[in-house]
Motif scaffolding. Structure first.
Motif, PDB file in Angstrom:
ATOM      1  N   ASP A   1      12.904  -0.106  -3.441  1.00 32.25           N
ATOM      2  CA  ASP A   1      12.026  -1.171  -2.950  1.00 32.25           C
ATOM      3  C   ASP A   1      12.168  -1.366  -1.450  1.00 32.25           C
TER       4      ASP A   1
ATOM      5  N   ARG B   1      10.188   1.523   0.133  1.00 35.46           N
ATOM      6  CA  ARG B   1       8.741   1.295   0.033  1.00 35.46           C
ATOM      7  C   ARG B   1       8.285   0.242   1.034  1.00 35.46           C
TER       8      ARG B   1
ATOM      9  N   ALA C   1       8.885   4.491  -6.891  1.00 30.44           N
ATOM     10  CA  ALA C   1       8.637   3.205  -6.232  1.00 30.44           C
ATOM     11  C   ALA C   1       7.155   2.977  -6.004  1.00 30.44           C
TER      12      ALA C   1
END
Length: 363
Positions: free
Chosen positions: A319, A322, A359
């Motif tokens: 995360d 991303r 992701a």
């Protein structure tokens, strides 16, 4: 590995046509196509054979996970990089994949006769139609002494004739010399459909030239982050529509490493930063181990370089990566992101790219 990846566009992806030779296809939740640059990194515990084998496995993996293209780069005299012959590596990778676009990121044109490059990539295009990209750079990709050996000269090195060399290369590929040109009667063989030509750069020179010629542009953000926004702006301002593109198309290369936790990703990428520090000091070598990078006695100046380099890279848990990639794309307006992870360990590298694909719900 999850191999259930099909060539069709995923729901919510970009609208670029599947068969467009330049524009990629965004898959999953990614706002732009994601691609890969690999340098066949050699670590202290690895051999060049290990590095090239890892590149092959990476190509197979990212093809399954929905990445658009994979490029390899030309470097010479660097013990930590095994990709000195892009055309040879591309041929091998193409034989071990089926749909992934493959190319050079890039071929350093001043090191070669344009006709030789046209022949090499004409051969690749004939062997693997519609899958080959030809990325061209003007830097030597090595130190000055090695560059002189490559170019068989003892004189000063210059890139002043790069636009002329590029023009010759494009003319050889397209069999398009003026009738009064000294090379008009010469044909590059094999000859056929022309692979897309990209210009690569880490400053404004290639950005402006790519724009004026209406070519796609790839900027080395991972190498020269401070120049990214000015170069992209110059490319877009200079752009003139051509038979190749009707509007600008720019990708940027970004160092990106994902791991299960932020802390592990930092431990993985720290040796990459130390390796870059040594390269900048004229001491290229195999990439150090995580332990060496962790325990290295950094001076204040070295620590400053390390922190600055890491700030320009994207690293962390999926995360975190991303979010970092999304912020970079929004800030630069890049049409495509080309991710590179200069990590020598095979499992670590493959896991990183698989985590990024997951992701973005590409797999």
């Amino acid at each position: 590995m999850d191999t259930d990846v099909t060539p069709e566009r995923a729901e919510g992806s970009a609208t670029a046509p599947q068969d467009d030779p330049i524009r990629g296809v965004a898959r999953g939740d990614s706002p732009v196509p994601l691609s890969v640059l690999d340098l066949s990194t050699v670590g202290v515990a690895h051999s060049p054979a290990d590095a090239l084998s890892t590149t092959t496995e990476l190509a197979r993996g990212v093809e399954q996970w929905g990445f658009h293209r994979l490029w390899v780069a030309e470097h010479h005299g660097m013990p930590g990089i095994a990709s000195s012959a892009p055309a040879v590596v591309i041929a091998h990778l193409a034989a071990h994949t089926t749909s992934l676009r493959l190319g050079s990121g890039g071929v350093m044109l001043p090191n070669h006769a344009p006709l030789v490059v046209a022949e090499q990539f004409g051969t690749l295009q004939a062997l693997h139609p519609g899958r080959i990209d030809l990325g061209i750079g003007r830097a030597p990709g090595t130190d000055q002494a090695t560059a002189r050996a490559l170019r068989r000269t003892t004189g000063p090195l210059s890139v002043d004739d790069f636009p002329q060399q590029l023009g010759e290369l494009i003319a050889f590929l397209g069999d398009d010399f003026p009738v009064d040109h000294p090379y008009a009667a010469i044909q590059s063989v094999p000859h056929g459909p022309t692979p897309p030509v990209w210009l690569l750069g880490s400053s404004g020179f290639s950005a402006q030239l790519a724009g004026e010629l209406g070519l796609p542009f790839a900027f080395a953000h991972h190498f020269s982050a401070q120049n990214t926004l000015p170069a992209l702006e110059l490319y877009r301002q200079s752009f003139r529509p051509s038979a190749v593109l009707d509007e600008p198309y720019a990708l940027i290369g970004v160092q990106a490493v994902a791991a299960d936790t932020d802390e592990e990703a930092l431990d993985i990428i720290r040796p990459v930063a130390l390796s870059m520090l040594r390269l900048r000091r004229g001491m290229p070598g195999k990439q150090p181990s995580r332990r060496e990078a962790r325990e290295y006695p950094y001076s204040e100046l070295e620590r400053s370089f390390l922190d600055s380099w890491l700030a320009d890279a994207v690293h962390g848990a999926p995360d975190t990566v991303r979010a970092g990639l999304d912020e970079l794309r929004e800030r630069t307006g890049a049409d495509e992101l080309m991710l590179t992870a200069n990590v020598p360990d095979r499992d670590t590298k493959l896991h990183s790219f698989e985590l990024i694909a997951k992701a973005y719900r590409m797999i």
